[in-house]
Design an enzyme around this catalytic site. Structure first.
Site, PDB file in Angstrom:
ATOM      1  N   ASP A 103       1.310 -22.167  40.597  1.00  0.00           N
ATOM      2  CA  ASP A 103       1.290 -20.863  41.260  1.00  0.00           C
ATOM      3  C   ASP A 103       1.605 -21.099  42.730  1.00  0.00           C
ATOM      4  O   ASP A 103       1.185 -22.095  43.325  1.00  0.00           O
ATOM      5  CB  ASP A 103      -0.026 -20.104  41.053  1.00  0.00           C
ATOM      6  CG  ASP A 103      -1.236 -20.798  41.645  1.00  0.00           C
ATOM      7  OD1 ASP A 103      -1.519 -20.593  42.836  1.00  0.00           O
ATOM      8  OD2 ASP A 103      -1.905 -21.539  40.892  1.00  0.00           O
ATOM      9  N   GLU A 118     -11.295 -13.382  45.138  1.00  0.00           N
ATOM     10  CA  GLU A 118     -11.979 -14.537  45.710  1.00  0.00           C
ATOM     11  C   GLU A 118     -12.942 -14.186  46.827  1.00  0.00           C
ATOM     12  O   GLU A 118     -13.727 -15.036  47.256  1.00  0.00           O
ATOM     13  CB  GLU A 118     -10.957 -15.527  46.275  1.00  0.00           C
ATOM     14  CG  GLU A 118      -9.941 -16.039  45.306  1.00  0.00           C
ATOM     15  CD  GLU A 118      -8.999 -17.034  45.968  1.00  0.00           C
ATOM     16  OE1 GLU A 118      -9.475 -17.958  46.658  1.00  0.00           O
ATOM     17  OE2 GLU A 118      -7.769 -16.873  45.802  1.00  0.00           O
TER      18      GLU A 118
END
Length: 248
Positions: free
Chosen positions: A39, A132
């Site tokens: 990613d 996150e």
């Protein structure tokens, strides 16, 4: 995911691990010979260099996740060239939005969906929410925020989104809620165990981010590497290209 935003969260993860705060609850899933892929965000474009997606594909990586947006105003400046070259190279594309829960969820979902122009064409994996940070919200408020974001993205793209997170964050900021188990889980866990810790009552993981220090031909410098578990069936079919990658 994004290197800047991961520094503080990684420090929290390490601190918690050092204190013995993590009680592993692993789920057995085969990872040998499973499809892998990176990613990437702007940080993988060192000195403005483009990623050689043909080299990535030749190295045996049939999919990748690309940062698209963050908050209400940031668009990854390499999102368009990465997307075009991934398609040309035959790399299945997932795109993610980095959540800023201090801002309202619905406009972020619209901003993301408008930037990626949907996520339901050939070689498209489902949309991803990168969660996150809490944005200062309580667990109850963050759970509500997440529901609202995911519902909006699902309505706009027609696909069930993927949730990216890591165990300590989910168990604390999200109070280890089991309200999201219908969404595929992409979990970050770098401890080198046979399988990652799966929080929140998920029966299994779909993607596992095993490292942020991987090396892949075509990408300058270190990059995250992820494994697909096969939980959603054939990867090619899930990416709207049935049979492209073979059985997983």
């Amino acid at each position: 995911m994004d290197s800047r935003s991961r520094r503080s969260t990684r420090a929290l993860m390490l601190s918690a691990l050092a204190l013995g705060a993590v009680l592993p609850a692993t789920v057995s899933a085969p990872v040998a010979a499973a499809p892998t892929g990176p990613d990437v965000s702007s940080w993988q474009h060192t000195g403005g260099r483009l990623i050689d997606w043909f080299a990535v594909r030749r190295a045996g990586h049939p999919f990748a996740m690309v940062k698209a947006t963050e908050g209400l105003s940031y668009v990854n400046p390499y999102f368009v060239p990465d997307s075009l070259m991934m398609r040309a190279a035959g790399v299945a594309r997932g795109t993610y939005h980095y959540a800023r829960p201090e801002l309202p969820p619905e406009p972020q979902a619209v901003f993301y969906a408008a930037t990626v122009l949907g996520q339901n064409g050939p070689l498209d994996l489902p949309p991803v929410l990168d969660l996150e940070h809490s944005g200062g919200l309580s667990p109850a408020a963050l759970i509500d925020w997440t529901h609202r974001y995911l519902n909006t993205v699902r309505a706009l793209t027609g696909r069930m989104p993927i949730i990216y997170t890591y165990p300590v964050f989910w168990r604390t900021a999200m109070a280890d809620t089991d309200q999201f188990t219908r969404y595929p889980l992409w979990i970050a866990d770098y401890r080198g165990n046979p399988a990652p810790e799966v929080p929140g009552g998920w029966p299994t993981w779909t993607f596992w981010q095993t490292t942020d220090r991987g090396s892949i031909p075509g990408i300058a410098g270190p990059t995250d590497i992820n494994v697909y578990s096969g939980a959603q069936g054939d990867l090619g079919r899930w990416a709207n290209m049935s049979g492209l990658f073979g059985s997983s």
